[in-house]
Each structure stands twice: as structure tokens, then as C-alpha cells.
Design an enzyme around this catalytic site. Structure first.
Site, short mmCIF file in Angstrom:
data_model
loop_
_atom_site.label_atom_id
_atom_site.label_comp_id
_atom_site.label_asym_id
_atom_site.label_seq_id
_atom_site.Cartn_x
_atom_site.Cartn_y
_atom_site.Cartn_z
N CYS A 50 17.34 27.09 42.06
CA CYS A 50 15.90 27.29 42.27
C CYS A 50 15.65 28.20 43.48
O CYS A 50 16.26 28.02 44.52
CB CYS A 50 15.22 25.94 42.46
SG CYS A 50 13.43 26.10 42.59
N CYS B 54 12.36 23.94 49.28
CA CYS B 54 12.00 22.55 49.58
C CYS B 54 13.18 21.87 50.31
O CYS B 54 14.29 21.76 49.75
CB CYS B 54 11.66 21.81 48.29
SG CYS B 54 10.51 22.74 47.25
N CYS C 252 0.16 13.58 36.98
CA CYS C 252 1.14 12.75 37.68
C CYS C 252 1.43 13.48 39.00
O CYS C 252 1.98 14.58 39.00
CB CYS C 252 2.41 12.63 36.84
SG CYS C 252 3.75 11.77 37.70
N ARG D 259 4.35 4.74 40.79
CA ARG D 259 5.76 4.68 40.37
C ARG D 259 6.69 4.59 41.57
O ARG D 259 6.68 5.45 42.46
CB ARG D 259 6.14 5.89 39.50
CG ARG D 259 7.61 5.81 39.07
CD ARG D 259 8.03 6.83 38.04
NE ARG D 259 7.17 6.78 36.90
CZ ARG D 259 6.46 7.81 36.45
NH1 ARG D 259 6.55 8.97 37.03
NH2 ARG D 259 5.70 7.68 35.40
FE1 SF4 Z 1 12.89 23.99 43.27
FE2 SF4 Z 1 11.53 22.71 45.19
FE3 SF4 Z 1 11.39 21.87 42.60
FE4 SF4 Z 1 13.65 21.60 44.07
S1 SF4 Z 1 11.67 20.59 44.41
S2 SF4 Z 1 13.51 22.28 41.97
S3 SF4 Z 1 13.65 23.47 45.32
S4 SF4 Z 1 10.68 23.83 43.46
#
Ligand code: SF4
Ligand code: SAM
Ligand code: DTB
Length: 325
Positions: free
Chosen positions: A65, A69, A200, A272
Site C-alpha cells: 500500500c 498509516c 461502518c 465491534r
Molecule cells: Fe494502506 Fe493505511 Fe489501509 Fe494500511 S491502513 S492498507 S497503509 S491505507
């Protein structure tokens, strides 16, 4: 560039948010028994306290990704050992959904490690949603940010819920994620709501935020109008290689308080008890159910990390006399 009409100023600017945040701080500061009594009373007013709904998760596209994050093992920039995988073939998704249904899950949630889906990504996901619906299950997707028209396509395929978390309080958010902002998240939630799907949306605790920031997250969620139908509360699963590995864990009582405050501020939402259950003992989980949690992820895996196995959860529900919701 997408255009979306912002009907409301950011929720943070609203007096409603300030009042809810103040209320959340007051609730967090109550003695534990007073807070749990109030939360359990609210829970009983709106729900059967002996039922817990079960959703099973499947990572349909794993790793690689582009986002940053700080908690996430799937971000390409962190070296976590998660192997990237392309979009899963439809037959494998149907197989996993059928197995989840046979185990007693009522909702199947498909997650993709995208910033958001491109049109060519979305089309095969629409086929997955149609197949899950054919099995007679509720369908949920979490694919990242949605652009104009994408929520409508998911709705037309039969999607019941779209998961997109606010994750944390606006004032702490920049410490955790820099590649998309809070308003981007609120915009995606507006698109889901405007398309007529169930929302959600929840967050993660144990990121190093303060109690006031936990209150801020819950106040943000509670100030959405209407409130989300489903509110996942995740306890950080620390994964080696992510910037948040090594963060001081939240005391169990603070996690239970978070569930209780969520229940009181969002009395009609499903709350949840989400990531972090594998590391949680049975007594803490039981307190979460008492405090108002009435939904879980069921099945040995979340997206890339572990979840209690089905036998452990079945034994816990047996001990507590909890039925499938
Ligand atoms: Fe990508 Fe953030 Fe989702 Fe993880 S939480 S898959 S880093 S967008
Ligand atoms: N990529 C999409 C997105 O970010 O919206 C969908 C999948 S993403 C993994 C869904 C949510 O999982 C995140 O918003 C976060 O709340 C939660 N999550 C991710 N990693 C986690 C972790 N290590 N511990 C707890 N929750 C986590
Ligand atoms: C949510 O709030 N929690 C789930 C689901 N929505 C997609 C994901 C938890 C992920 C935990 C880390 C992992 O397994 O990769």
C-alpha cells in the site's frame, strides 16, 4: 480531480462536536463501575445483551500500500514481512465466504490495501460483492477512499456496509498518517452515506494518544449525522517494522472504558470489539461485552494478523451464554 459538495463544515468546527467531546471526557473520568453501569443500561435499552454479531474478514488484496498509516503492516514503506499479493481470484473469495457462512458468520468483509480503488480495481470487487450476496450473507468492503460514483456502483452490486475508519482524533491524526487528511476520510463517509449504504466507521486506540484524544475520536464518530451503524474499535496490534511497534500498550481497563463510552455516545450503533482480541484475555473481552460491544471479527485471521480461533471464541460465548446476533 473529483468534485464533491461539502454540505457541512468539518465536524470539528461544530459546537455539537465540542459538546460531545466534553461529554466523552466526563464519561471517561467516571469511576469504572459507574461508567460500566451506565453503558450496560444503554446497551440493554437498545439491544439484546446476550447476542453478538459475527463478521469474517478476508484480505482480497494484500500489502504494497502506498499510504503511510503508522500502525499498518501493509504499508509498502515499512518492512514488516507481509508479502504483497495481487487481487484474489473470485473463486477463492467465494470459497472463503462459504466457509465463513458455514462457521456462523453473518457478514463477510473484504479488505484491500489500496489508497482507494481505481475503476479497473473496482469491477472485479463488484463481482465479489454479488457472489457474497448470492450466499445470503451481508457484504462489507473496505477499499480505502472512494471517488465520485464508486459508492453508487458498490451499492448497485448489493454492498450493505462500507468500512472506512476515522482512526483517531483530528488533533492526533497527523502523528499517525500524513498521506491523506481527516477531511478525505469524512468525504468518503459522506459518499457512502449519500449512496444509501450502511456506514461502518471506528478507530484504533493504543497508538500513543491521550485519553482526551480517545474522547475526541469517539466524539467525532458520534457527531456524524446519522451516526455510523457499525463502529469498530481496534486495539493496536503491534507489528515489527511499523513505526508504532513498541508503543506502550493501553491498560485493559482503558480499553474497556473506550468501548463503554462508544456505547453511551452511539447507543443504537453496533460496537465491534475488533483488532487486538488475540492478545486480550477472556475476562477483558467479557467486560467489553458487558460494556456494550455486540459485534466481533470471527475467524483465525484479521487481514494479515491473527485473531482468536473459532474454538476459543465458541468456548468464550458458551461460558457467557452469548448467542449469535
Ligand atoms: Fe494502506 Fe493505511 Fe489501509 Fe494500511 S491502513 S492498507 S497503509 S491505507
Ligand atoms: N486500506 C483501506 C483503508 O485504510 O481504509 C482498508 C484496510 S485498512 C487495513 C482498515 C483499518 O484497519 C484501518 O483503518 C485501521 O483502523 C485498521 N488497522 C490496520 N492495521 C491495524 C493494526 N495493526 N492494529 C489495529 N488496527 C489496524
Ligand atoms: C477494522 O476496523 N478493523 C479491521 C477491518 N476494519 C478491516 C482490520 C484490522 C486489521 C488488523 C491488522 C491486520 O490484520 O493487518
Amino acid at each position: 480531480m473529483d468534485t464533491i459538495i461539502r454540505l457541512h463544515p468539518p465536524a470539528t468546527a461544530e459546537p455539537k462536536f465540542a459538546a460531545l467531546r466534553e461529554e466523552a471526557v466526563r464519561l471517561f473520568d467516571l469511576p469504572f463501575n459507574d461508567l460500566l453501569f451506565q453503558a450496560h443500561t444503554a446497551h440493554r435499552t437498545h439491544f439484546d445483551p446476550n447476542r453478538v454479531q459475527r463478521s469474517t474478514l478476508l484480505s482480497i488484496k494484500t500489502g504494497g500500500c502506498p499510504e503511510d498509516c503508522g500502525y499498518c503492516p501493509q504499508a509498502a514503506r515499512y518492512h514488516t514481512g507481509v508479502e504483497s499479493q495481487e487481487l484474489m481470484p473470485l473463486a477463492e473469495v467465494i470459497e472463503a465466504a462459504s466457509a465463513a457462512k458455514a462457521n456462523g458468520a453473518t457478514r463477510f468483509c473484504m479488505g484491500a490495501a489500496w489508497r482507494g480503488p481505481k475503476q479497473r480495481d473496482l469491477e472485479p470487487v463488484l463481482a465479489m460483492v454479488r457472489e457474497v450476496k448470492k450466499l445470503g450473507m451481508e457484504a462489507c468492503c473496505t477499499l480505502g477512499m472512494l471517488k465520485d460514483g464508486q459508492a453508487e456502483q458498490l451499492r448497485d452490486a448489493g454492498l450493505d456496509y462500507y468500512n472506512h475508519n476515522l482512526d483517531t482524533a483530528p488533533e492526533f491524526y497527523g502523528e499517525i498518517i500524513t498521506t491523506r487528511d481527516y477531511q478525505d476520510r469524512l468525504d468518503t463517509l459522506s459518499r457512502v452515506r449519500d449512496a444509501g449504504m450502511h456506514v461502518c466507521s471506528g478507530g484504533i486506540v493504543g497508538l500513543g494518544e491521550s485519553r482526551g484524544e480517545r474522547a475526541g475520536l469517539l466524539a467525532q464518530l458520534a457527531s456524524l449525522d446519522p451516526q455510523p451503524e457499525s463502529v469498530p474499535i481496534n486495539n493496536l496490534v503491534q507489528v515489527e517494522g511499523t513505526p508504532l511497534a513498541g508503543t506502550e500498550a493501553l491498560p485493559w481497563s482503558e480499553f474497556v472504558r473506550t468501548i463503554a463510552v462508544a456505547r453511551i455516545l452511539m447507543p443504537k450503533s453496533a460496537v465491534r470489539l475488533s483488532a487486538g482480541r488475540q492478545e486480550m484475555d477472556e475476562a477483558t473481552q467479557a467486560l467489553c461485552f458487558f460494556a456494550g460491544a455486540n459485534s466481533i471479527f470471527y475467524g483465525e485471521k484479521l487481514l494479515t494478523t491473527g485473531n482468536p480461533d473459532v474454538a476459543r471464541d465458541d468456548a468464550l460465548f458458551e461460558a457467557l451464554g452469548i448467542a449469535r446476533g
